[in-house]
Write a protein that holds these residues in place. Structure first.
Motif, short mmCIF file in Angstrom:
data_model
loop_
_atom_site.label_atom_id
_atom_site.label_comp_id
_atom_site.label_asym_id
_atom_site.label_seq_id
_atom_site.Cartn_x
_atom_site.Cartn_y
_atom_site.Cartn_z
N ARG A 159 0.82 -1.23 0.00
CA ARG A 159 -0.02 0.04 0.09
C ARG A 159 0.85 0.99 -0.08
O ARG A 159 0.68 2.31 -0.70
CB ARG A 159 -0.73 0.11 1.20
CG ARG A 159 -1.81 1.08 1.38
CD ARG A 159 -2.74 1.18 2.52
NE ARG A 159 -3.55 -0.08 2.60
CZ ARG A 159 -4.90 -0.05 2.58
NH1 ARG A 159 -5.26 1.24 2.68
NH2 ARG A 159 -5.74 -1.38 2.66
N ALA A 160 1.76 1.21 0.90
CA ALA A 160 3.08 2.45 0.72
C ALA A 160 3.43 2.40 -0.37
O ALA A 160 3.70 3.75 -1.07
CB ALA A 160 3.72 2.22 1.75
N GLY A 161 3.98 1.43 -1.28
CA GLY A 161 4.39 1.25 -2.56
C GLY A 161 3.55 1.91 -3.44
O GLY A 161 4.19 2.67 -4.45
N LEU A 162 2.25 1.83 -3.35
CA LEU A 162 1.19 2.28 -4.40
C LEU A 162 1.55 3.99 -4.38
O LEU A 162 1.74 4.61 -5.31
CB LEU A 162 -0.21 1.82 -4.10
CG LEU A 162 -1.15 2.60 -4.84
CD1 LEU A 162 -1.04 2.15 -6.52
CD2 LEU A 162 -2.40 2.08 -4.61
N LEU A 163 1.44 4.41 -3.14
CA LEU A 163 1.61 5.84 -2.79
C LEU A 163 2.93 6.44 -3.37
O LEU A 163 2.85 7.40 -4.11
CB LEU A 163 1.42 5.96 -1.24
CG LEU A 163 -0.17 5.88 -0.79
CD1 LEU A 163 -0.16 6.09 0.46
CD2 LEU A 163 -1.27 6.74 -1.64
N TRP A 164 3.90 5.51 -2.93
CA TRP A 164 5.51 5.90 -3.54
C TRP A 164 5.32 6.06 -5.17
O TRP A 164 6.04 6.93 -5.55
CB TRP A 164 6.52 4.94 -2.98
CG TRP A 164 6.95 5.08 -1.57
CD1 TRP A 164 6.38 4.38 -0.69
CD2 TRP A 164 7.99 5.98 -1.35
NE1 TRP A 164 7.48 4.76 0.63
CE2 TRP A 164 8.11 5.77 0.25
CE3 TRP A 164 8.77 7.07 -1.83
CZ2 TRP A 164 9.05 6.73 0.86
CZ3 TRP A 164 9.58 7.80 -1.02
CH2 TRP A 164 9.90 7.57 0.19
N GLY A 165 4.82 5.06 -5.77
CA GLY A 165 4.51 5.07 -7.03
C GLY A 165 3.85 6.31 -7.69
O GLY A 165 4.64 7.03 -8.60
N ILE A 166 2.67 6.49 -7.17
CA ILE A 166 1.97 7.82 -7.62
C ILE A 166 2.71 9.01 -7.28
O ILE A 166 2.69 9.85 -8.24
CB ILE A 166 0.68 7.73 -6.80
CG1 ILE A 166 -0.11 6.58 -7.42
CG2 ILE A 166 -0.05 9.15 -7.38
CD1 ILE A 166 -1.40 6.33 -6.43
N ALA A 167 3.45 9.20 -6.29
CA ALA A 167 4.33 10.23 -6.00
C ALA A 167 5.35 10.51 -6.86
O ALA A 167 5.62 11.50 -7.60
CB ALA A 167 4.78 10.35 -4.57
N GLY A 168 6.02 9.11 -7.12
CA GLY A 168 7.28 9.13 -8.21
C GLY A 168 6.57 9.79 -9.50
O GLY A 168 7.35 10.44 -10.38
N PHE A 169 5.59 9.04 -10.07
CA PHE A 169 5.04 9.68 -11.10
C PHE A 169 4.73 11.05 -11.37
O PHE A 169 5.15 11.85 -12.13
CB PHE A 169 3.73 8.93 -11.48
CG PHE A 169 2.81 9.56 -12.54
CD1 PHE A 169 2.82 9.54 -14.06
CD2 PHE A 169 1.63 10.35 -12.33
CE1 PHE A 169 2.13 9.92 -14.83
CE2 PHE A 169 0.87 11.01 -13.40
CZ PHE A 169 1.25 10.77 -14.57
N ALA A 170 4.23 11.67 -10.49
CA ALA A 170 4.03 13.16 -10.27
C ALA A 170 5.36 13.87 -10.19
O ALA A 170 5.33 14.90 -11.05
CB ALA A 170 3.12 13.44 -9.07
N VAL A 171 6.27 13.47 -9.56
CA VAL A 171 7.51 14.17 -9.58
C VAL A 171 8.42 14.12 -10.90
O VAL A 171 8.64 14.98 -11.56
CB VAL A 171 8.38 13.47 -8.37
CG1 VAL A 171 9.94 14.04 -8.60
CG2 VAL A 171 7.90 14.07 -7.07
#
Lengths: 216, 56
Positions: free
Chosen positions: A89-101
């Motif tokens: 679940r944390a990985g999903l959020l990290w991935g979305i944040a990485g995409f945004a950045v």
């Protein structure tokens, strides 16, 4: 620690790179090849050449996402040391944040372009790309881990500020591909980027968790 | 005291691993996204276009 980071980064990078490469071949490559025929006025390259080119694209995509994976896993390790739980679940959020950045932020002012777009100074755009990504990284980090309203304001400034002074469109636009192709290409490149980053984050979260809880 | 020393040692090796991974990752991204050598540019051409790196 280094072994955990490498295992996580390479497995997640391979999965995300193959995902991005295959989605690129299905949804983006035809648009890119069509744009090249507008750019050069020539016919499409022969099939054998394209096969080689496509294979290279998937391989390079894996290398690129392994690079992103290393950064992601290193930052996960850093937050893990600070006591954060790292899982799917944390990985999903990290991935979305990485995409945004890494994908969305630079695309806001430097959208993915087709071959044949108006040529402007390459070095300048590369410098802006780095500025957009670094400032967005700082902005998202502060947004997530900051605590005070003042920090929220700094985050907003980092996210928006560079785009207020960033690269301008050239005075004369000479792009050769029709705008319908360019719009479809840019939109799909963001979609493919989001999916690949989600795969990167989720797989990284899962592998990191397994490495942490499994036998050392 | 012993606990403190051990945790400092672990933190130091963890920090070193984190910086090594960051440096290695940045090197990979830079070579795919920015290297101007023509062989790398040609191999990475489609990837650069589709992932939004300025290409030409």
């Amino acid at each position: 620690m280094l072994r955990h980071i490498l295992t996580t980064a390479l497995l997640a990078g391979a999965a995300a790179g193959v995902t991005a490469g295959l989605l690129h071949l299905v949804f983006l490559q035809n648009i890119l090849l069509l744009a090249e025929t507008f750019e050069t006025g020539s016919e499409r390259a022969p099939f054998a050449l394209l096969t080689m080119r496509n294979a290279l694209t998937v391989m390079v995509m894996v290398v690129l996402y392994c690079g992103y994976g290393l950064i992601l896993a290193a930052l996960m390790a850093y937050r893990g040391q600070a006591g954060d739980r790292v899982d799917v679940r944390a990985g999903l959020l990290w991935g979305i944040a990485g995409f945004a950045v890494v994908t969305l932020a630079p695309a806001f002012s430097l959208p993915a372009q087709l071959p044949g777009a108006t040529e402007t100074d390459l070095a300048m755009r590369q410098i802006w790309w780095v500025i957009f990504v670094l400032s967005a990284a700082g902005g998202v980090w502060i947004l997530v881990y900051g605590k005070t309203p003042g920090q929220g304001a700094v985050a907003a400034l980092l996210l928006v500020g560079p785009h207020l002074v960033g690269p301008l469109l050239p005075d004369v636009l000479t792009g050769s591909a029709p705008m319908e192709l360019a719009a479809l290409f840019t939109a799909r490149s963001l979609g493919v980027g989001l999916l690949a980053w989600i795969v990167l984050g989720v797989v990284a979260g899962a592998v990191w968790r397994r490495e942490q809880t499994g036998p050392a | 005291m012993t606990t403190l020393v051990q945790s400092q040692v672990r933190d130091a090796s963890g920090t070193r691993a984190i910086f090594m991974a960051l440096a290695f990752g940045l090197a990979l991204i830079a070579s795919v996204g920015f290297a101007s050598a023509s062989a790398i540019h040609d191999a990475a051409h489609d990837v650069r276009h589709t992932t939004g790196f300025p290409c030409h």
